[in-house]
Design a protein around this motif. Sequence first.
Motif, PDB file in Angstrom:
ATOM      1  N   ASN A 155     108.779  -8.743  80.247  1.00  0.00           N
ATOM      2  CA  ASN A 155     109.558  -7.816  79.434  1.00  0.00           C
ATOM      3  C   ASN A 155     111.054  -7.969  79.696  1.00  0.00           C
ATOM      4  OD1 ASN A 155     109.718  -5.781  77.503  1.00  0.00           O
ATOM      5  ND2 ASN A 155     109.853  -4.163  79.069  1.00  0.00           N
ATOM      6  N   LYS A 156     111.448  -9.174  80.112  1.00  0.00           N
ATOM      7  CA  LYS A 156     112.849  -9.438  80.471  1.00  0.00           C
ATOM      8  C   LYS A 156     113.359  -8.396  81.464  1.00  0.00           C
ATOM      9  CE  LYS A 156     115.229  -9.855  76.724  1.00  0.00           C
ATOM     10  NZ  LYS A 156     116.180 -10.241  75.690  1.00  0.00           N
ATOM     11  N   THR A 157     112.604  -8.194  82.527  1.00  0.00           N
ATOM     12  CA  THR A 157     112.980  -7.189  83.526  1.00  0.00           C
ATOM     13  C   THR A 157     114.014  -7.714  84.511  1.00  0.00           C
ATOM     14  OG1 THR A 157     111.052  -7.856  84.840  1.00  0.00           O
ATOM     15  CG2 THR A 157     110.811  -5.935  83.390  1.00  0.00           C
ATOM     16  N   SER A 188     123.328 -12.123  74.904  1.00  0.00           N
ATOM     17  CA  SER A 188     122.083 -11.583  74.371  1.00  0.00           C
ATOM     18  C   SER A 188     121.404 -12.631  73.508  1.00  0.00           C
ATOM     19  CB  SER A 188     122.385 -10.336  73.537  1.00  0.00           C
ATOM     20  OG  SER A 188     123.269 -10.658  72.492  1.00  0.00           O
ATOM     21  N   TYR A 211     116.238 -15.474  81.615  1.00  0.00           N
ATOM     22  CA  TYR A 211     115.472 -14.240  81.712  1.00  0.00           C
ATOM     23  C   TYR A 211     114.151 -14.496  82.430  1.00  0.00           C
ATOM     24  CZ  TYR A 211     118.621 -11.899  78.460  1.00  0.00           C
ATOM     25  OH  TYR A 211     119.714 -11.340  77.879  1.00  0.00           O
ATOM     26  N   GLY A 257     113.718  -3.199  81.383  1.00  0.00           N
ATOM     27  CA  GLY A 257     113.979  -4.398  80.604  1.00  0.00           C
ATOM     28  C   GLY A 257     115.450  -4.513  80.238  1.00  0.00           C
ATOM     29  N   ALA A 262     117.203 -11.047  85.152  1.00  0.00           N
ATOM     30  CA  ALA A 262     117.957 -12.165  84.585  1.00  0.00           C
ATOM     31  C   ALA A 262     118.842 -12.758  85.667  1.00  0.00           C
ATOM     32  CB  ALA A 262     118.806 -11.697  83.409  1.00  0.00           C
TER      33      ALA A 262
END
Length: 823
Positions: free
Chosen positions: A247-249, A662, A243, A228, A251
């Motif tokens: 699990n936001k793996t 972020s 994203y 992630g 982007a």
Amino acid sequence: MAPLLLRIETCLFQLPFPIFKSFGARFNCKPRYPCVTMVHPGGLLTPREKPVPLKSISVTLSICEFVAGVSATLNYKNEEEVPLEAFFIFPMDEDSAVYSFEAMVDGKKIKAELQDKMTAHTNYENAIIRGHQAFLLEEDMCSRDVFCCNVGNLLPGSQAELTLKYVQELPLEADGALRYVLPAILNPRYQLSGCSEDSCLNMKTPVVSLEDLPYTISMVATISSQHGIDRIQSNCSLSPIEYLGDNKTSAQVSLADGHKFDRDVEFLIYYRAVHTPSVVVEMGESTTKSVDGVLGDPAAMVTFYPNIPEAQPSIACGEFIFLMDCSGSMQSPISKQSKSQLRIDVAKETLILLLKSLPLGCYFNIYEFGSTYEAFFPNSVKYAQSTVEEALRRVKLMRANLRGTEILTALQHIYKQPSVPGHPLQVFVFTDGEVTDTFTVVREVKSHRLRHRCFSFGIGEGVSTSLVKGIARASRGTSEFITGKERMQAKALRALKRSLQPVVDDVSLSWDLPDGLSAKMLSPEQTVLFRGQRLILYAQLTGTMPPAEATGEVCLKYTLQGESLENKVTFSLQPKLDANLTIHRLGAKSFLQTKDMGLRETAAGDKKDVLKVSMECGVISSHTAFIAVNKDLNKPIQGPLAPRDVPRPMLMYAAPVMQSLSPPRCGTGRRTHLGLGHRKEKKCTSLSEARLEKPKSRACAKKTNVETHGPVVEDNRLVELISLQKADGSWDLNEGLALVLGMKLEDIQAALPDKDANSSSWATVLAVLWLHDNAKDMACEWELLERKAVAWIHIHAGSVRHELVKAAVAFMKSSADPAIFGP
């Protein structure tokens, strides 16, 4: 990737300089390109109305875990009425493994072949003579981080797309960030005296303002990690981040439109977990021609994060040599941010911090170098108050006024000096890395690798990664790069701590594999391990591969202060398919970096190995070059015709601060900035004007502001306090200390609980408390000098130590734990 120079030629005999030397000799000709140092911004400007064949550069970046795959396409179009030859020079990180080069000309794809460099040069010459189109890609003769690309015989109206592909490991920062840099700046580099002038860097380059630059760059990036993604930062304006995955793996992000070549493109990538040992096995190429070669077998990439316990420095402290670049380029700002601190000034501040952090009992010396060099002392001197005071006096007088970067002669003088018995030599090199012939410098360092370690620091953008990484790798040290708003002090102190670590002995790697399968190392033998350092190794798996469910084990063993330690990883032997053979290419690059010392410097035996691995794995080296020839075109050039120069950008030294991508976090009270932001800051041009700003985070290594690289405090008191500390670790009670503490000297004296106590003991306790109360976020920078101060207090405060500490905490209204002074 940004061009530095593009020279267009339409005359048959005006070949690229390294080629012309061999070709022109047969005709008693002289090369067109004079071997002179490149001009700085403000030189010749190319008229805007001249046609420019390079129209754009497009980059596709794919980052998976800590490996980056890059595809860069250069788009050309000849808008003139005559055939052209374009000569293009660009920077690249020296860790890049270039494995593919192809051309698309008017819809036809031409795949390049990797050949021996001299053979490729000859074939290129012959192709041009016969009227064919030819394309050549090679490393510069003198540096691994500069590439030359030639487009030969581009017909009027023709379009050509040249695509090169490479892979590279991403370095790991102290705070867990992975750093990717797309080099865009290639500074003028200094020609070492007595060295060859074959480098393509020895040419004049015209410059224009960024607004008038006739070509553009675009980049699309995909980032993925099974752990992630926490956040991404960049120094450039980017599109909004997107994203993917629950699990936001993964982007996706791209450069904003209109990006110019005013800075390197940099990403700092934070995964949710990164310090995980692993082994990845990659399937070999079944169609490979070589039976016993690297590509035919599976390859393994082993990643360790050795769990080396913290240990006290050894009694034999060492001999520390600080080699400081004082060339004219060090007068440039460390970044292009308005009012940014000058490179020489931040280097001086860092040097003072290092001097104050050295342990008692060691030896040291300082060299300043440029076109000449000068040592502060005839030989290394023992660390004492008198020698430190003299060194500090000289440091404050340092100026960036020594013109060129003649680092080789300074290093040679250091190596000629007698060793100090019982004190291993540690060399710290601070430079902006503008040296042409890096192979010669690296070879000199490598020849003395058994008697010293080198810790190198590249300052600012455009620094030679080949020089900075090369000398550290050759001497078993470490390298660091300081750009933007990063604090050099933190990185320098981390290197000093590593140099003080007890030696890790008996390093070995063992494999537990099924019968019939063995591992052959591609990476060099590992002899040095540092605490907190990532270790990546590559191996070729030979023999019979077992069933899919089989596993293997690899064990890293080492000894620290007589204690045997080991780290193990169990892994699946089921190989993964990768069409790009990424692990094989990286393994080949690791091998080449150890053996390849340049076209002229590589030993005969090593050259044979370099050629074999380079040609088989398709990874370019200093002994090979990619060449593609379009034989369908067979029209001899009618000349001679006039050449054209295409300019490089004139840098204005203004760049935005780090942009955070972020997502906003609950409870932080901060909003994520997806656009560019600028922060006003106090100008800092001297030691006493350190621009430091109060950070919010309490962890030294972490980025404390989403917009900047590092922590800053509100005033210059930390620098002043460090300057006041004595060599033995103590402070005197005087007006200077009172000014830092923000109190009256008489009030400090009146608060002394025991009038018979040593006033320096009282002053030193107060100074240590001030560090914890006002600069805790930068503890990694001052913890070594604090360690000396606490040790001094234990020796000199005696029975009143606890009373002094208790009184000081009350007097300072300190929140620090008295336990910092020990039991």
